[in-house]
Scaffold this motif. Structure first.
Motif, mmCIF file in Angstrom:
data_model
loop_
_atom_site.group_PDB
_atom_site.id
_atom_site.type_symbol
_atom_site.label_atom_id
_atom_site.label_comp_id
_atom_site.label_asym_id
_atom_site.label_seq_id
_atom_site.Cartn_x
_atom_site.Cartn_y
_atom_site.Cartn_z
ATOM 1 N N GLY A 62 0.819 -1.216 0.000
ATOM 2 C CA GLY A 62 0.000 0.000 0.000
ATOM 3 C C GLY A 62 0.843 1.252 0.000
ATOM 4 O O GLY A 62 0.584 2.202 -0.752
ATOM 5 N N ARG A 63 1.873 1.269 0.820
ATOM 6 C CA ARG A 63 2.736 2.459 0.876
ATOM 7 C C ARG A 63 3.557 2.599 -0.405
ATOM 8 O O ARG A 63 3.903 3.698 -0.815
ATOM 9 C CB ARG A 63 3.648 2.404 2.110
ATOM 10 C CG ARG A 63 2.877 2.647 3.398
ATOM 11 C CD ARG A 63 3.779 2.677 4.604
ATOM 12 N NE ARG A 63 4.630 3.849 4.646
ATOM 13 C CZ ARG A 63 4.279 5.014 5.187
ATOM 14 N NH1 ARG A 63 3.093 5.167 5.732
ATOM 15 N NH2 ARG A 63 5.124 6.026 5.211
ATOM 16 N N LYS A 64 3.871 1.456 -1.020
ATOM 17 C CA LYS A 64 4.624 1.503 -2.273
ATOM 18 C C LYS A 64 3.746 2.054 -3.407
ATOM 19 O O LYS A 64 4.221 2.791 -4.271
ATOM 20 C CB LYS A 64 5.093 0.079 -2.615
ATOM 21 C CG LYS A 64 6.047 -0.033 -3.770
ATOM 22 C CD LYS A 64 6.694 -1.404 -3.766
ATOM 23 C CE LYS A 64 7.622 -1.564 -4.959
ATOM 24 N NZ LYS A 64 6.887 -1.799 -6.200
ATOM 25 N N GLN A 65 2.472 1.707 -3.357
ATOM 26 C CA GLN A 65 1.552 2.099 -4.426
ATOM 27 C C GLN A 65 1.095 3.555 -4.290
ATOM 28 O O GLN A 65 0.747 4.201 -5.278
ATOM 29 C CB GLN A 65 0.321 1.177 -4.371
ATOM 30 C CG GLN A 65 -0.617 1.296 -5.545
ATOM 31 C CD GLN A 65 -1.894 0.490 -5.316
ATOM 32 O OE1 GLN A 65 -2.519 0.552 -4.270
ATOM 33 N NE2 GLN A 65 -2.270 -0.273 -6.309
ATOM 34 N N LEU A 66 1.115 4.068 -3.069
ATOM 35 C CA LEU A 66 0.537 5.393 -2.808
ATOM 36 C C LEU A 66 1.170 6.516 -3.644
ATOM 37 O O LEU A 66 0.429 7.327 -4.232
ATOM 38 C CB LEU A 66 0.631 5.693 -1.299
ATOM 39 C CG LEU A 66 0.017 6.994 -0.812
ATOM 40 C CD1 LEU A 66 -1.443 7.108 -1.228
ATOM 41 C CD2 LEU A 66 0.129 7.087 0.708
ATOM 42 N N PRO A 67 2.498 6.610 -3.753
ATOM 43 C CA PRO A 67 3.074 7.693 -4.564
ATOM 44 C C PRO A 67 2.636 7.638 -6.026
ATOM 45 O O PRO A 67 2.451 8.668 -6.661
ATOM 46 C CB PRO A 67 4.588 7.469 -4.447
ATOM 47 C CG PRO A 67 4.770 6.637 -3.240
ATOM 48 C CD PRO A 67 3.548 5.800 -3.118
ATOM 49 N N GLU A 68 2.436 6.427 -6.525
ATOM 50 C CA GLU A 68 1.964 6.254 -7.909
ATOM 51 C C GLU A 68 0.578 6.894 -8.059
ATOM 52 O O GLU A 68 0.303 7.594 -9.036
ATOM 53 C CB GLU A 68 1.906 4.754 -8.196
ATOM 54 C CG GLU A 68 1.385 4.372 -9.538
ATOM 55 C CD GLU A 68 1.045 2.880 -9.597
ATOM 56 O OE1 GLU A 68 0.182 2.527 -10.388
ATOM 57 O OE2 GLU A 68 1.639 2.082 -8.836
ATOM 58 N N PHE A 69 -0.274 6.681 -7.064
ATOM 59 C CA PHE A 69 -1.608 7.280 -7.085
ATOM 60 C C PHE A 69 -1.515 8.797 -6.950
ATOM 61 O O PHE A 69 -2.202 9.531 -7.657
ATOM 62 C CB PHE A 69 -2.455 6.704 -5.939
ATOM 63 C CG PHE A 69 -3.199 5.462 -6.331
ATOM 64 C CD1 PHE A 69 -2.512 4.303 -6.645
ATOM 65 C CD2 PHE A 69 -4.572 5.448 -6.408
ATOM 66 C CE1 PHE A 69 -3.177 3.159 -7.019
ATOM 67 C CE2 PHE A 69 -5.258 4.314 -6.786
ATOM 68 C CZ PHE A 69 -4.564 3.165 -7.087
ATOM 69 N N ALA A 70 -0.672 9.241 -6.024
ATOM 70 C CA ALA A 70 -0.565 10.694 -5.781
ATOM 71 C C ALA A 70 -0.110 11.407 -7.048
ATOM 72 O O ALA A 70 -0.554 12.515 -7.346
ATOM 73 C CB ALA A 70 0.396 10.940 -4.627
ATOM 74 N N ALA A 71 0.784 10.762 -7.791
ATOM 75 C CA ALA A 71 1.309 11.390 -9.006
ATOM 76 C C ALA A 71 0.268 11.414 -10.128
ATOM 77 O O ALA A 71 0.315 12.272 -11.013
ATOM 78 C CB ALA A 71 2.557 10.635 -9.471
ATOM 79 N N ALA A 72 -0.674 10.476 -10.077
ATOM 80 C CA ALA A 72 -1.614 10.332 -11.196
ATOM 81 C C ALA A 72 -2.900 11.147 -11.018
ATOM 82 O O ALA A 72 -3.671 11.257 -11.957
ATOM 83 C CB ALA A 72 -1.972 8.855 -11.378
ATOM 84 N N VAL A 73 -3.146 11.685 -9.826
ATOM 85 C CA VAL A 73 -4.400 12.436 -9.607
ATOM 86 C C VAL A 73 -4.151 13.928 -9.781
ATOM 87 O O VAL A 73 -3.003 14.384 -9.824
ATOM 88 C CB VAL A 73 -4.991 12.146 -8.201
ATOM 89 C CG1 VAL A 73 -5.332 10.682 -8.044
ATOM 90 C CG2 VAL A 73 -4.041 12.607 -7.102
ATOM 91 N N ASP A 74 -5.240 14.687 -9.865
ATOM 92 C CA ASP A 74 -5.105 16.141 -10.049
ATOM 93 C C ASP A 74 -4.760 16.839 -8.746
ATOM 94 O O ASP A 74 -3.989 17.788 -8.726
ATOM 95 C CB ASP A 74 -6.419 16.697 -10.615
ATOM 96 C CG ASP A 74 -6.729 16.061 -11.960
ATOM 97 O OD1 ASP A 74 -6.157 16.517 -12.958
ATOM 98 O OD2 ASP A 74 -7.496 15.078 -12.010
ATOM 99 N N VAL A 75 -5.363 16.372 -7.651
ATOM 100 C CA VAL A 75 -5.043 16.934 -6.331
ATOM 101 C C VAL A 75 -4.854 15.774 -5.358
ATOM 102 O O VAL A 75 -5.707 14.892 -5.272
ATOM 103 C CB VAL A 75 -6.177 17.857 -5.801
ATOM 104 C CG1 VAL A 75 -5.868 18.328 -4.379
ATOM 105 C CG2 VAL A 75 -6.378 19.049 -6.722
ATOM 106 N N ALA A 76 -3.727 15.786 -4.649
ATOM 107 C CA ALA A 76 -3.494 14.784 -3.605
ATOM 108 C C ALA A 76 -3.551 15.501 -2.265
ATOM 109 O O ALA A 76 -2.928 16.540 -2.086
ATOM 110 C CB ALA A 76 -2.135 14.121 -3.795
ATOM 111 N N ALA A 77 -4.315 14.932 -1.330
ATOM 112 C CA ALA A 77 -4.464 15.569 -0.022
ATOM 113 C C ALA A 77 -4.308 14.517 1.066
ATOM 114 O O ALA A 77 -4.429 13.319 0.812
ATOM 115 C CB ALA A 77 -5.839 16.218 0.092
#
Lengths: 349, 130
Positions: free
Chosen positions: A117-132
């Protein structure tokens, strides 16, 4: 004022899960604002009923390109990757994932899920318009400064009692999952030192579901060894029962080594219970000046002495109660709702 | 006392105490799973009684699910055998590696202390033959 369709996407949904509760509270807000959309999850506990739909229904054709997707990220969910490919604009809220290192020795399967989960999170943060994040601590893990706090509604907890709990042996409380990073073992040790030194009749109440039966058994064994008859470990409480625990508590102690937000801090403030906590993760940010914060070098002996001060010093209790009320006001539902709305409207086409 | 004074006061009070709890009284890692236990788990055999519904009035749903398991038993056995084959092969590889590590550690412990200096010709600093 724009009218949006916001679809919430969760890693998993369950009836007692904090993230699901949060998503459903958001949905109530959206309805109040006249917004549409639906809530879906990659994994669903059947007990949740039809309030959360399977993730696949998101592809059923009812979404429009100008809808907004709100991804609640709280656990490893490979199925969510496909969401990143969708054309809609996306807001990700990170609810924090505990680093795996606390779990390897006690629950390796949970450790693997946390690590992924922690490994995947930056990938998600980079792919969305706003990460919070729900706290600045969480947001900065994503390289973001956007905070959308937990929607904390104290009204749902019931009214606090007007005065301190009745005189008698003090009750010390901790509320949180029975898990290695929460360090209930350190709480038991600190409590036992406090009990031996200052309050032989004191009680410790640990409320929270265990990560597994073996950890639960080990914790009970430790409690029986160190402080026989003075420690209660319980879980599965109703809202009313939990409120009763808060109302009878003289102090709340949290020696966690990792907390992304720590909702029980706000619950303690709501009930006017003095808080002693380790200053880690999101704790200093949520607690502000309303808690007695331990530094990394402070051991259980110092925590025991803080417990004594928090229980016995009336002036200190009154000051903490007053400051706690201010923290609850700072996390009132209205400003959080405004922040959430602003973030979502910024994504509208 | 003001909240800002509490931590210093607690530290001072704690410094006066010499009643620390005996060391070792903390949560130890729960028991590691033995290789024998892993072998038992590797050969998967799901209990059909675990197939149930957690919904309200779930008894008829449980019955239907169990019937489905029965109807699909040939396919499920195929899945089980594929998974078991994978599990056992990984486990055998793990057991071999563990055994190899133990033998290497024993050999290293038995070897007399080598004098400090550059490695012999043809051997890398990491002990590998060039």
């Amino acid at each position: 004022m724009s009218v949006l369709n916001v679809h919430q996407i969760l890693s998993g949904a369950g009836p007692y899960d904090a993230v699901t509760t949060q998503a459903l509270a958001f949905r109530d807000l959206f309805k109040r604002w006249g917004w549409g959309g639906r809530d879906v999850a990659a994994e669903i506990d059947p007990r949740i009923g039809d309030r959360i739909a399977p993730l696949r229904t998101l592809w059923a054709g009812a979404t429009r390109p100008d809808d907004v997707l709100l991804v609640h990220y709280s656990a490893y969910a490979p199925k969510l990757r496909a969401v990143l490919e969708l054309p809609q604009r996306k807001l990700l809220i990170s609810h924090n994932i505990t680093p795996a290192r606390w779990f390897w020795d006690h629950d390796p399967q949970a450790a693997v899920v946390c690590a992924l989960g922690r490994k995947q999170l930056p990938e998600f943060a980079a792919a969305v318009d706003v990460a919070a994040g729900v706290s600045l601590y969480n947001a900065r893990e994503l390289g973001s400064e956007t905070v959308i706090p937990i929607l904390f509604d104290p009204a749902g907890l019931g009214a606090p009692q007007a005065q301190d709990p009745q005189a008698g042996p003090p009750t010390i409380l901790f509320v949180g999952r029975l898990a290695p990073h929460k360090r209930q073992d350190a709480i038991i040790r600190a409590f036992e030192l406090y009990r031996r030194r200052h309050a032989p009749g004191a009680r410790l109440v640990l409320v929270g579901a265990p990560i597994n039966w073996a950890y639960d058994a080990a914790m009970r064994e430790l409690a029986d060894e160190l402080s026989p008859g003075h420690v209660t470990i319980e879980s599965g409480l109703t809202r009313e029962q939990l409120a009763a625990r808060w109302r009878s508590a003289h102090a709340f102690v949290c020696l966690s080594e990792h907390e992304g937000f720590c909702i029980p801090l706000l619950e303690a403030f709501h009930f006017g219970v003095p808080v002693i906590a380790r200053a880690i993760g999101g704790v200093p940010e949520v607690a502000g000046d309303a808690a007695l914060l331990l530094a990394a070098q402070d051991d259980e002996s110092v925590a025991a002495e803080l417990l004594e001060l928090a229980v016995a010093d009336g002036e200190l209790r009154a000051a903490l109660r007053e400051r706690g009320a201010a923290r609850v006001a700072a996390y009132a539902p209205e400003p959080t709702a405004r922040t959430l709305r602003g973030a979502l409207e910024s994504l509208a086409w | 006392m003001k909240p800002e004074q509490a931590l210093a006061a607690a530290r001072a009070a704690a410094a006066q105490r010499d009643d620390a709890l005996a060391p070792g009284m903390s949560i130890q890692p729960t028991k590691r799973v033995s290789i024998e236990q892993l072998m038992e788990w590797a050969n998967i055999e799901p209990d059909p009684d675990l197939m149930r519904s957690t919904r309200k009035l779930g008894a008829p749903i449980t019955w239907v699910k169990r019937q489905l398991v029965h109807v699909m038993r040939q396919y499920l056995r195929e899945l089980q055998s594929q998974q078991t084959r994978f599990n056992l092969n990984v486990l055998i590889r793990l057991a071999e590696l563990e055994d190899r590590v133990v033998r290497l550690e024993e050999r290293a412990a038995a070897r007399p202390e080598a004098p400090a200096g550059p490695p012999p010709a043809g051997e890398s600093p990491h002990g590998e033959r060039a």
